[in-house]
Motif scaffolding. Structure first.
Motif, PDB file in Angstrom:
ATOM      1  N   LEU A  61      15.997   8.993  35.406  1.00 26.42           N
ATOM      2  CA  LEU A  61      14.953   9.024  36.436  1.00 26.42           C
ATOM      3  C   LEU A  61      15.053   7.794  37.338  1.00 26.42           C
ATOM      4  N   ARG A  62      15.273   6.620  36.748  1.00 23.60           N
ATOM      5  CA  ARG A  62      15.408   5.412  37.570  1.00 23.60           C
ATOM      6  C   ARG A  62      16.622   5.519  38.491  1.00 23.60           C
ATOM      7  N   MET A  63      17.704   6.052  37.978  1.00 22.30           N
ATOM      8  CA  MET A  63      18.882   6.217  38.814  1.00 22.30           C
ATOM      9  C   MET A  63      18.642   7.233  39.924  1.00 22.30           C
ATOM     10  N   ALA A  64      17.831   8.250  39.654  1.00 21.79           N
ATOM     11  CA  ALA A  64      17.504   9.227  40.691  1.00 21.79           C
ATOM     12  C   ALA A  64      16.856   8.543  41.888  1.00 21.79           C
ATOM     13  N   THR A  69      17.611   6.671  47.341  1.00 21.92           N
ATOM     14  CA  THR A  69      17.359   5.637  48.357  1.00 21.92           C
ATOM     15  C   THR A  69      18.642   5.302  49.107  1.00 21.92           C
ATOM     16  N   ASP A  70      19.732   5.159  48.364  1.00 19.33           N
ATOM     17  CA  ASP A  70      21.015   4.854  48.985  1.00 19.33           C
ATOM     18  C   ASP A  70      21.500   6.002  49.852  1.00 19.33           C
ATOM     19  N   GLN A 342      14.096  19.075  36.467  1.00 19.67           N
ATOM     20  CA  GLN A 342      13.363  19.457  37.676  1.00 19.67           C
ATOM     21  C   GLN A 342      12.470  18.316  38.140  1.00 19.67           C
ATOM     22  N   TYR A 343      11.825  17.640  37.222  1.00 18.80           N
ATOM     23  CA  TYR A 343      10.985  16.490  37.572  1.00 18.80           C
ATOM     24  C   TYR A 343      11.836  15.452  38.309  1.00 18.80           C
ATOM     25  N   VAL A 348      13.881  12.853  43.468  1.00 24.37           N
ATOM     26  CA  VAL A 348      14.924  12.683  44.476  1.00 24.37           C
ATOM     27  C   VAL A 348      14.408  13.138  45.832  1.00 24.37           C
ATOM     28  N   GLU A 349      13.794  14.306  45.891  1.00 22.92           N
ATOM     29  CA  GLU A 349      13.249  14.816  47.154  1.00 22.92           C
ATOM     30  C   GLU A 349      12.167  13.894  47.699  1.00 22.92           C
TER      31      GLU A 349
END
Length: 394
Positions: A61-64, A69-70, A342-343, A348-349
């Motif tokens: 989740l943190r990487m998402a 952002t990048d 999905q969360y 990401v969105e």
């Protein structure tokens, strides 16, 4: 809400609520064509880190957030498409417990969503104009999806006519904006739940239900279906949890050359990308657009933009549920194939998009099937904010 109003609301049941008959399981894998993966547009490598993260779900989740952002910074630098517009196709009932998952307090078993066609146009580097149709649903044949077919069979026709509002077909919408069907290059959906694409891209053999004597001619004679390879493969051999939401038999006689499988995230043009957002369905994908008002994301991961900022929602139950459970998004979850994924996709969105210029509490996430107010038949499910339409360019 007092006791009397609660009782009154409980009498408002727009459609039968008895359990649906389960569709028959697939006896064996179907011979759905899955051509070789194509290199459509350019690959997006920035988001791959999400799916290669080691460690627990929290790390993913943190990487998402970080990867999204990048990617947003890279994506906005690519430019914008020439044209984006949305066009209503149909408004129909959808189970409240799916659309707002566990959050709603409404007694209504059904809420209402409006499905929209999205037209995107751009010019290739050689000057050739390209046209993508996002969510070009065949609203007639889509009703044969097992879940909705059973629902329709149990609903009196006069009542069904009051609940389902057909606005226009895909071909009618194209005609209204002056686009010839032969100009369409690509069709794509966020996922293939309910979708029957035989009319859109044609078939190689006659079809007993719609064209018994000859192959189905394509409404869009030059269009190709852009789909995640993983979803095509999943449709070949569906799990019982997936079966009520697909029409896999309708894909067997599609021409392989009319299908463009992709594998992951692709930049199609300046300001136009399709990225994988798995969870709601195995091969879920999201259309990402850069416009005059900033970045938008379009998918069915959620049915209202307030589901990304539930702290601002006035739908009864939503704000409180999100606060109590410490969750920042409200999923559209009818299958729950991979809920955590999905969360993460919703995050990401949420990270990619900009804030609405009409109301900064809400984001430029545009559900391809957007929650629509019908307070007389579906109390307690009216959205706090709707986009309604999206327009960009000429």
């Amino acid at each position: 809400m007092d006791a009397n109003s609660t009782t009154a609301h409980k009498r408002v049941n727009p459609l039968p609520t008895a359990p649906l008959v389960a569709p028959p399981a697939q006896a064996h894998p179907l011979a759905i064509p899955v051509p070789e993966v194509v290199e459509l547009g350019a690959p997006i490598t920035t988001l791959e880190r999400i799916y290669r993260t080691e460690g627990g779900s929290g790390a993913t989740l943190r990487m998402a957030r970080t990867a999204a952002t990048d990617f947003k910074r890279e994506f906005t630098a690519t430019g914008t498409p020439a044209h984006v517009s949305t066009h209503d196709l149909i408004t129909l009932p959808y189970p409240t417990k799916f659309g707002l998952w566990r959050a709603p307090a409404s007694p209504s078993p059904f809420l209402f969503i409006t499905n929209r066609l999205v037209i995107v146009r751009w010019a290739d580097t050689d000057g050739r104009r390209r046209t993508l149709l996002w969510e070009p649903s065949d609203t007639e044949l889509d009703g044969n999806t097992p879940y909705f077919a059973t629902l329709q069979a149990r609903t009196p026709k006069p009542l069904l006519g009051m609940m389902v509002h057909f606005k226009a077909t895909v071909l009618e919408r194209l005609s209204e904006v002056g686009i010839d069907a032969a100009e369409v290059d690509y069709v794509a959906f966020d996922h293939l739940h309910t979708q029957d694409v035989r009319h859109l891209i044609g078939t190689t053999k006659p079809q007993a239900d719609i064209s018994p004597n000859a192959p189905v001619p394509a409404w869009l004679p030059n269009a190709k279906l852009v789909v995640q390879r993983t979803e095509l493969e999943a449709m070949r051999d569906l799990h019982p949890l997936q079966r009520p939401w697909y029409q896999p038999e309708t894909y067997v006689d599609l021409a392989p050359e009319r299908i463009l499988p992709i594998d992951g995230d692709r930049l199609l043009a300046p300001g136009v990308a399709i990225i994988r957002t798995p969870g709601h369905a195995t091969g879920n994908q999201t259309l990402v657009l850069n416009t005059d008002t900033g970045v938008w994301a379009l998918s069915e991961n959620m049915i209202a933009t307030e589901c990304l900022t539930p702290e601002h929602s006035k739908i009864p139950g939503v704000k409180g549920w999100a606060r109590s459970w410490g969750q920042e998004v409200i999923l559209n979850a009818n299958v729950l194939e991979t809920t955590a994924a999905q969360y993460n996709s919703c995050v990401v969105e949420k990270t990619l998009v900009d804030r609405s210029q009409r109301d900064s509490r809400f984001l430029q996430f545009f559900p391809t099937s957007e929650l629509t107010a019908r307070p007389m038949v579906s109390p307690g499910t009216s959205p706090t904010f709707v986009h309604g339409s999206l327009r960009h360019g000429a």
